[in-house]
Every structure is written in structure tokens, then in C-alpha cells.
Design a protein around this motif. Sequence first.
Motif, PDB file in Angstrom:
ATOM      1  N   ARG A 137      24.630 -27.420   6.690  1.00  0.00           N
ATOM      2  CA  ARG A 137      25.052 -28.794   6.966  1.00  0.00           C
ATOM      3  C   ARG A 137      26.566 -28.977   6.832  1.00  0.00           C
ATOM      4  O   ARG A 137      27.110 -30.042   7.158  1.00  0.00           O
ATOM      5  CB  ARG A 137      24.314 -29.763   6.035  1.00  0.00           C
ATOM      6  CG  ARG A 137      22.817 -29.844   6.297  1.00  0.00           C
ATOM      7  CD  ARG A 137      22.189 -31.024   5.566  1.00  0.00           C
ATOM      8  NE  ARG A 137      22.111 -30.794   4.128  1.00  0.00           N
ATOM      9  CZ  ARG A 137      21.060 -30.262   3.511  1.00  0.00           C
ATOM     10  NH1 ARG A 137      19.999 -29.876   4.212  1.00  0.00           N
ATOM     11  NH2 ARG A 137      21.060 -30.104   2.200  1.00  0.00           N
ATOM     12  N   GLN A 138      27.255 -27.967   6.338  1.00  0.00           N
ATOM     13  CA  GLN A 138      28.695 -28.052   6.157  1.00  0.00           C
ATOM     14  C   GLN A 138      29.433 -27.664   7.438  1.00  0.00           C
ATOM     15  O   GLN A 138      28.962 -26.837   8.219  1.00  0.00           O
ATOM     16  CB  GLN A 138      29.135 -27.118   5.025  1.00  0.00           C
ATOM     17  CG  GLN A 138      28.485 -27.413   3.677  1.00  0.00           C
ATOM     18  CD  GLN A 138      28.715 -26.278   2.691  1.00  0.00           C
ATOM     19  OE1 GLN A 138      29.626 -25.462   2.860  1.00  0.00           O
ATOM     20  NE2 GLN A 138      27.868 -26.200   1.673  1.00  0.00           N
ATOM     21  N   ARG A 139      30.600 -28.255   7.634  1.00  0.00           N
ATOM     22  CA  ARG A 139      31.437 -27.898   8.772  1.00  0.00           C
ATOM     23  C   ARG A 139      32.430 -26.805   8.363  1.00  0.00           C
ATOM     24  O   ARG A 139      32.803 -26.714   7.179  1.00  0.00           O
ATOM     25  CB  ARG A 139      32.192 -29.135   9.268  1.00  0.00           C
ATOM     26  CG  ARG A 139      31.294 -30.178   9.910  1.00  0.00           C
ATOM     27  CD  ARG A 139      32.105 -31.374  10.409  1.00  0.00           C
ATOM     28  NE  ARG A 139      32.684 -32.139   9.297  1.00  0.00           N
ATOM     29  CZ  ARG A 139      32.042 -33.085   8.623  1.00  0.00           C
ATOM     30  NH1 ARG A 139      30.794 -33.375   8.922  1.00  0.00           N
ATOM     31  NH2 ARG A 139      32.641 -33.743   7.642  1.00  0.00           N
ATOM     32  N   GLU A 151      35.242 -27.311   5.619  1.00  0.00           N
ATOM     33  CA  GLU A 151      34.973 -28.546   4.880  1.00  0.00           C
ATOM     34  C   GLU A 151      35.017 -28.347   3.368  1.00  0.00           C
ATOM     35  O   GLU A 151      35.382 -29.258   2.620  1.00  0.00           O
ATOM     36  CB  GLU A 151      33.595 -29.092   5.284  1.00  0.00           C
ATOM     37  CG  GLU A 151      33.221 -30.392   4.605  1.00  0.00           C
ATOM     38  CD  GLU A 151      31.837 -30.881   5.022  1.00  0.00           C
ATOM     39  OE1 GLU A 151      31.352 -31.849   4.419  1.00  0.00           O
ATOM     40  OE2 GLU A 151      31.247 -30.277   5.945  1.00  0.00           O
ATOM     41  N   SER A 157      34.871 -25.526  18.822  1.00  0.00           N
ATOM     42  CA  SER A 157      35.489 -26.284  17.731  1.00  0.00           C
ATOM     43  C   SER A 157      35.427 -25.506  16.422  1.00  0.00           C
ATOM     44  O   SER A 157      36.364 -25.551  15.616  1.00  0.00           O
ATOM     45  CB  SER A 157      34.808 -27.637  17.577  1.00  0.00           C
ATOM     46  OG  SER A 157      33.423 -27.474  17.271  1.00  0.00           O
ATOM     47  N   HIS A 158      34.329 -24.798  16.196  1.00  0.00           N
ATOM     48  CA  HIS A 158      34.214 -23.976  14.991  1.00  0.00           C
ATOM     49  C   HIS A 158      35.229 -22.843  15.030  1.00  0.00           C
ATOM     50  O   HIS A 158      35.847 -22.511  14.009  1.00  0.00           O
ATOM     51  CB  HIS A 158      32.805 -23.394  14.877  1.00  0.00           C
ATOM     52  CG  HIS A 158      31.758 -24.411  14.599  1.00  0.00           C
ATOM     53  ND1 HIS A 158      30.434 -24.074  14.358  1.00  0.00           N
ATOM     54  CD2 HIS A 158      31.812 -25.770  14.513  1.00  0.00           C
ATOM     55  CE1 HIS A 158      29.736 -25.169  14.147  1.00  0.00           C
ATOM     56  NE2 HIS A 158      30.546 -26.202  14.245  1.00  0.00           N
ATOM     57  N   ALA A 197      38.661 -31.224   8.393  1.00  0.00           N
ATOM     58  CA  ALA A 197      37.229 -31.016   8.656  1.00  0.00           C
ATOM     59  C   ALA A 197      36.414 -32.248   8.283  1.00  0.00           C
ATOM     60  O   ALA A 197      35.392 -32.543   8.905  1.00  0.00           O
ATOM     61  CB  ALA A 197      36.728 -29.805   7.888  1.00  0.00           C
ATOM     62  N   ARG A 198      36.868 -32.980   7.270  1.00  0.00           N
ATOM     63  CA  ARG A 198      36.120 -34.141   6.794  1.00  0.00           C
ATOM     64  C   ARG A 198      36.547 -35.446   7.465  1.00  0.00           C
ATOM     65  O   ARG A 198      35.928 -36.488   7.244  1.00  0.00           O
ATOM     66  CB  ARG A 198      36.286 -34.273   5.281  1.00  0.00           C
ATOM     67  CG  ARG A 198      35.658 -33.111   4.517  1.00  0.00           C
ATOM     68  CD  ARG A 198      35.663 -33.352   3.024  1.00  0.00           C
ATOM     69  NE  ARG A 198      34.925 -32.297   2.332  1.00  0.00           N
ATOM     70  CZ  ARG A 198      34.563 -32.358   1.058  1.00  0.00           C
ATOM     71  NH1 ARG A 198      34.863 -33.417   0.332  1.00  0.00           N
ATOM     72  NH2 ARG A 198      33.890 -31.368   0.500  1.00  0.00           N
TER      73      ARG A 198
END
Length: 553
Positions: A366-368, A371, A509-510, A551-552
Motif C-alpha cells: 500500500r506504500q508508494r 513514501e 511514475s514508480h 511521494a506523500r
Amino acid sequence: MFTLGIDFGTNSVRALVVRCRDGAEFGSAVFAYPSGQQGVLLDPRDHHLARQHPGDHLLGLERCVCGALAAAARRRGFSPGKVVGIGVDTTGSSPIPVDAANRPLALQPKWRRNLDAQCWLWKDHTSVAEATEITALAARIRPGFIAKCGNTYSSEWFWSKILHCRRVAPDVFAAAHSWVELADWIPSVLAGIGRPEDVVRGVCCAGHKALYGEEWGGLPDKAFLRRLDPALAELRDRLYARAHDARTPAGKLSPDWSRRLGLPAGIPIAIGEMDVHYGAIGCGVAEGTLVKVIGTSTCDCAVVSSAKRVPDIPGICGIVPGAILPGFHGIEAGQSAVGDIFKWWVETVCDGDAATHAALTREAARQRPGESGLLALDWNNGNRTVLVDPLLTGLLLGQTLYTTKAEVYRALIEATAFGARAILERIKAYRVPVKRIVCAGGIAEKNPLLMQIYADITGCEMQVAGSSQACALGAAVSAAVLAGAHRDFPAAQRAMTSVRRRRYRPIASHRRAYDRLYVLYRRVHDAFGGVDRSADLSSVMKELLAIKRAARA
């Protein structure tokens, strides 16, 4: 026709019955080694020590083969009499001290509990000083010896371990008539070979781990070995003069093992290779295909046609003609710990189990990217490639009072992916073609999060091997070629190997976020790895915080 692949791993041995026509897997069985900690003999006084008991190998051999044959017998069309060949792969370098009858010292009552008389497992790093000495001597008087293995000899390899045994356990060294790699010893046992001098040695272990090269007459010359220790020069005559690729059989199944296993006597036994090398064959390795076998550690395998010249590549584990796939230069690199790092975090630090692995994976997914604000180095068991330094250790940067277990878990996965990218960039820089990547092993098969992170960080599409037992399958492929079920290795691979339909493609994007993190990883990697001794790391933490905020946002 069917063949049998037997895969000796770090914690267990497994056997796989495969139909030659199409690679269909008819039966398998796994046997966990009973000795030590999950099959590994340890010494609480020295965390670098890791050994295995050869008795576990023999017990596991019989139990898992009989189990796999029993499972296959429940399928229509199979009978043990239809098995036409056997292939064996093992960890490496995992040498065993043996007597003049090819019997491991550890099977004798006098040596049964002596750790130095056991099989010196691949992950044993007690020989750091000896590896450094071998590297320094070769650089001075035989630079060609180490040019093909990245200019650095490793503590994980054959000569380092034997020289260390000579120094710390001279009684064991004196009692050993010879030393045999586990990958060569198991086939010799099945063939009933009673002298170490008669064991058919494979070029994979010889070339990648023992400084074997036909261009300098095989093993290192006596003058070189004498400079290390005169006893090594004397030992050379009791080792071997020639090593062979997978076109040469290791022998034929002996009457004794034929009775014990219920298989036809006289069927061919393929040359022994390291697990990851046969795993590469089981993944369909070819020129342009990089195979990553992801387990407790990771090994990267590539091949380049023997008709081409491959330049020496600093920091890799070897460029060996005939290794991995006959007719090619076998190229190997890898990371000393991958699955072991995740296991350490979940089971040792977090005191968890398989359910904890699954829970942390779900939360980490669930993390980017970026992040967490964390950055880790994947060196908990040293660095195999590209720094070749077992004395390096792990590192975690950027943690705060709010850092969670799952954030660390993801950062450790990312660290292993950054290490994988460093290897990929190194071999590409020396013109080794990589057009696709195929991954094998339980982690690749069961952890989509890791596979996606690897795709995002490397910028490469990741495929997964069709078989969950690619190493055993590759051994079975080799046996099928020797038995005449296929005319050559490419034909056997086309018929018997596959990849899964699901593919992991980089997410743009990642990838952009990970490119920023990788720049920081390389700065920290090069600074702590000794590549850049003047590096200024004062801005790394602040840059991690900036990536975290982005990221956030």
C-alpha cells in the motif's frame, strides 16, 4: 521417456520427475535436512561459519527420489523403468574433504562432530583472510587467474576454504586425501565411483570457483599454490586435471543405487552443476536472456556464444567457457543475501512467521515508492557483486520515531532491487546483451510486490519461470539431452521449459521515483563500499526527506 532432476539446496533437497517430451512434471518430493539449524551447522562463536553434514545429503537423496517416484507412479503412463537419465544440481562452492575411497571424513566416527570435516557450505565466510591473500598473490604474479572472476577471489570459493582448513584444522586437512565439490560428489556417489581422482568434475564449479582455466592448463599451477602453502601444491595432484561441460556424463547409475532407488541400472548421470546454473537452463537461458534465481541469495546467469569474445568484467563471479550452457561463455553474478534478509527482519527482529511475512507484504504494497523516506543497503551477508567484499554489512537510513515494520520490510526489498540494478548495469556496460529477464525461485513465484519493485527499479520487464522447481527441471533437461531424448540443449529447452503468462512491466511514475532513490543508493553504496572514499553523504538524509514529502504530496 522421463528424467529425474535432483536439487540440493541450502535447507533441503528435492527431486522432480519430468516427462522429456514436454517437460510435464509427474512427481516431486522434498526432504528437509535434519542436522543443525534448518540443515546448516553453525558455530555461535563465529557467525561466518556455515557447514552441512554429508550424511544429510545421502539420506535426503534416497528419501526424496523414492518419494518423487512414488508420487509419479500414481500418474497414468509412468513407471520407474521409463526413467532414462538423472541430473543433479547443488549449492556451490560447497567442497567436501574426502578420503582415498571418496568417502567424506564426516561420515567416519572420528570426524562426525568436527565442523571442519563437514561440507563447507557456499555461505561459509570464514575464509576472508585467505581470499584476500589469494587475490593479492594472483594480482602480483598470475593476474589472468582472477581477471575472469572480476579481479577478486571470494571467501565463498574452493581454494579459500581449503587454505583456511589447512590453517585452522591441520588435522582435518592432513586426513583428507582430496576435496570434492558437492555438485561433483553426488553424481559420483550415484555412479559408484570409489576414488576422488576418478570423479568427473564439472566446469561450472571448477571455472567459477576454483580458478580452473584451460588456457593456463587447468587448475592453478603448483608454483602459485606453493606460494600460498606447499601443502596446496601437493594436494593439486590429488584433485583433477580436466573439467567438463554438460555434454559429458558424470557416469552411469550403479547397481547399488539402482536397487536403492528402484531405477534402471546404467542410465546416464548428467554432469553436476551449481543449482543456479541448471536453474538458468530450466528457465530457458539463451544469449540475451538473463536469469535471476532468487532464493536465500540471488544468482544472475547470462550466456554469450563461444564464438564471441567476452571482455573481463570487474566485480562479477566469473566468465567461464562451457559453464551453464554448452557452447557458450557462462557469466555469473549475484547477491549474497536476498531471501535471508527478509527472513532476518521478519523472523529474527520481528519474531514473526509466514503469516507475518504475508501481513507485512500486504501493508508494504500500500506504500508508494519513496513514501517511507528509507534507504537500505543489501549487504547483511556481505556483497558478492560488484564489490566482492564479505566484510560489508547492512545499513538502514532515514528511520524516524514513526517508521513502521512494513516500511522497513519494503525498504529491504527495494535494497535488493537496487543491488540487482547495479549488477545489471555492470554487465550491460561490458556489452553482455540483456533483452529479457526471467526469474525463478519461490520468492519470484509467490511475491508479486517484489517482482513489481524489481521491474520498477531496473526498468526491465520481469518474467517468471513456468516451473516452481527450475533448478531441478534444468538438471532433468540436461539428463534428457544425455539420454538422447532431445538432440541438443536448445531443443530440450524449447520442449521442456516455459515462462508464466503474467509479466511485470515498469510503471513510469514508480520508475521516476526509484531513479531518484537509486542515485542516493549508489552514493551510499560507493562510499561504504570503498569505491568513493571522498564521498560527501551529508545531504542524503535531507534528500530522502524531500523524496518522502513528494511521494506523500
